[in-house]
Write an enzyme that holds these catalytic residues in place. Sequence first.
Site, PDB file in Angstrom:
ATOM      1  N   ASP A 164      -3.070   4.659   3.261  1.00 27.52           N
ATOM      2  CA  ASP A 164      -3.727   5.218   2.081  1.00 27.52           C
ATOM      3  C   ASP A 164      -4.721   4.227   1.482  1.00 27.52           C
ATOM      4  O   ASP A 164      -4.742   3.047   1.841  1.00 27.52           O
ATOM      5  CB  ASP A 164      -2.673   5.615   1.044  1.00 27.52           C
ATOM      6  N   ASP A 215      -7.904  14.304  -2.825  1.00 29.13           N
ATOM      7  CA  ASP A 215      -6.773  15.159  -2.477  1.00 29.13           C
ATOM      8  C   ASP A 215      -7.052  16.613  -2.848  1.00 29.13           C
ATOM      9  O   ASP A 215      -7.751  16.895  -3.828  1.00 29.13           O
ATOM     10  CB  ASP A 215      -5.514  14.712  -3.233  1.00 29.13           C
TER      11      ASP A 215
END
Length: 579
Positions: A164, A215
């Site tokens: 990430d 996202d």
Amino acid sequence: MAFTWHPLKLTWVLVGVLTLGGVEQATALDNGLRVPPLGWSSWYGFTQYINESMLRDMADGMVSSGLHEAGYEQIWIDDGWAIGRDNKTGHVIVDPIAFPSGMAALSSYIHSKGLKFGIYTSKGPKTCLGYQPTQPDRPGSCGFEQNDADVYVHEWQVDQVKDDGCGACPQHEPFAAMRDALNKTGKPIWYAIHSSTAPGSPNATVANMWRTGGDLSGSNFDMWTNRLDLATTEAQAALAGPGAFPNPDFLEVGYSPRNPKGRGQTPLEQRSMFTMWAALPGPLILSADLRPNAASGGIDAESLATLTNAEVIAVNQDSAAQPMRPVYRTQGLEVWRKPLAAPANSFALVLFHRNYSSMAVSASAPAASDALTSGDCQQTAAFDLAVGSMPPALIRLRANTSLCVGVIGTCTCSNPPSPRLGLVQCSAAKAWSCPDCAGVSGGVIIPASSSTPLDFNVGPKCSGDLGDDVLLYPRQNRGNEIFTYDKSSGEIKLGGHCLGTVSSAPHPGPPPPPPPPAPRQIGVSWAQLGLDPNEQVTVRDLWQHKTLGTFRGQFNATVAFHEAALFVVTRGTGRHNEA
């Protein structure tokens, strides 16, 4: 261009162009993993609420549902499993309550089902969850890349790693460091990073898959088409090829605790998302609840039929791994073309009835007009209300949308000033500047929190100097974000000033939804496709599982609103394999 492949070892290749069966191929990091992954991730359905038992059940569900037979093979654990790092060994500590048997045992169980096991980390000193004050100290891999890679591969038998983008790692380029660490383990590992990449950037040849946007925080058509746009630029297409894929994010198809079927998208919109992800080609990673007899309802039959369409999956898994590119995009209608290695002399064709409609807000006041457009507030619509001159008007704001709020003219801050928590600027010209907002126009985007429509009266009944115009937004009981709603008086206030009142009239209920736009004929000529005008082709519809016949000169199809239709076009006398 030449490259070498050594079994069980990641190998660098030069970025260039290969030719395979007449298909041009851009290549990047090549570890033998050449097509996008198919599988399941825990994040969108369950966020940090994961444990060993439910992940075993997900693996069982992937097999029993038929998804594994259709090609899905990855069970990918996202953030929420790590709770610290051992001071002596440097090894990540697995949450012993959520994972009492440990990661090695869980990995072994997943592999026993014929599936692959994926793990999560982040490039910084903490994972994304680790930066939240209510979370434990969840460690990232910054400075521990080789340590973590060795544990993942040699102790837990991991098959893929998601890295990430939270946190900074100034001592080195963390994604490259993790790539090199995985390389040294001797096992080909699918490597995905949450970082945008562009030609010439340090990340351009680092990973098999890279994120191209934020996202998918909600499941709706406008959001995923925005993410699709970010993944289909020419700059991204130039980087794509075997083993290298832009990632617009995971699929929002089927049931999940966050998005029960029918709340965010229609089944057709979910199918269209799957189509566009398949043709991109992007990762087909879902987060629906796969557990048999799940309390959430599990994954429904219609979604399962979408996710297991073998012909659509074959386009995604085509060995050429070439990106789709637009033939044209105009007036809400799009045509995309994707080269294929198989069948021979064929390509995929997408006809997409997108119809760029703004987010709807219904109002009964004819004087209301669009005040801010998508140029000012992306994916946002608002109504400009002339408070000083218009009669009281009943205004209904649709639930679960994002709208703008601001004052055009002067404003006076409340005393003490209201905090500006969570506000996003509409544009530099409309930045909310409270507590020093005197004489400054306001305009901010506030995400809606109401789950039902709100009716507002706006007009002379309100008191207070608000300037000439006010932009409303539907957010109740959020005084710390400059908006208050007093249920006793019915007043809606901004910075202590009245914006309006809730209608005293009986609530009429939600307005009936407008009829969907009619289906459209979408056509493409042979000239637009670069074909000889006299060439004959065979066209197969992959959702109808039907060969439509032979065509010459042009092809047209009727496409429903928000539908993405997918075809395989075979040149000459070849026909698509119907098996």
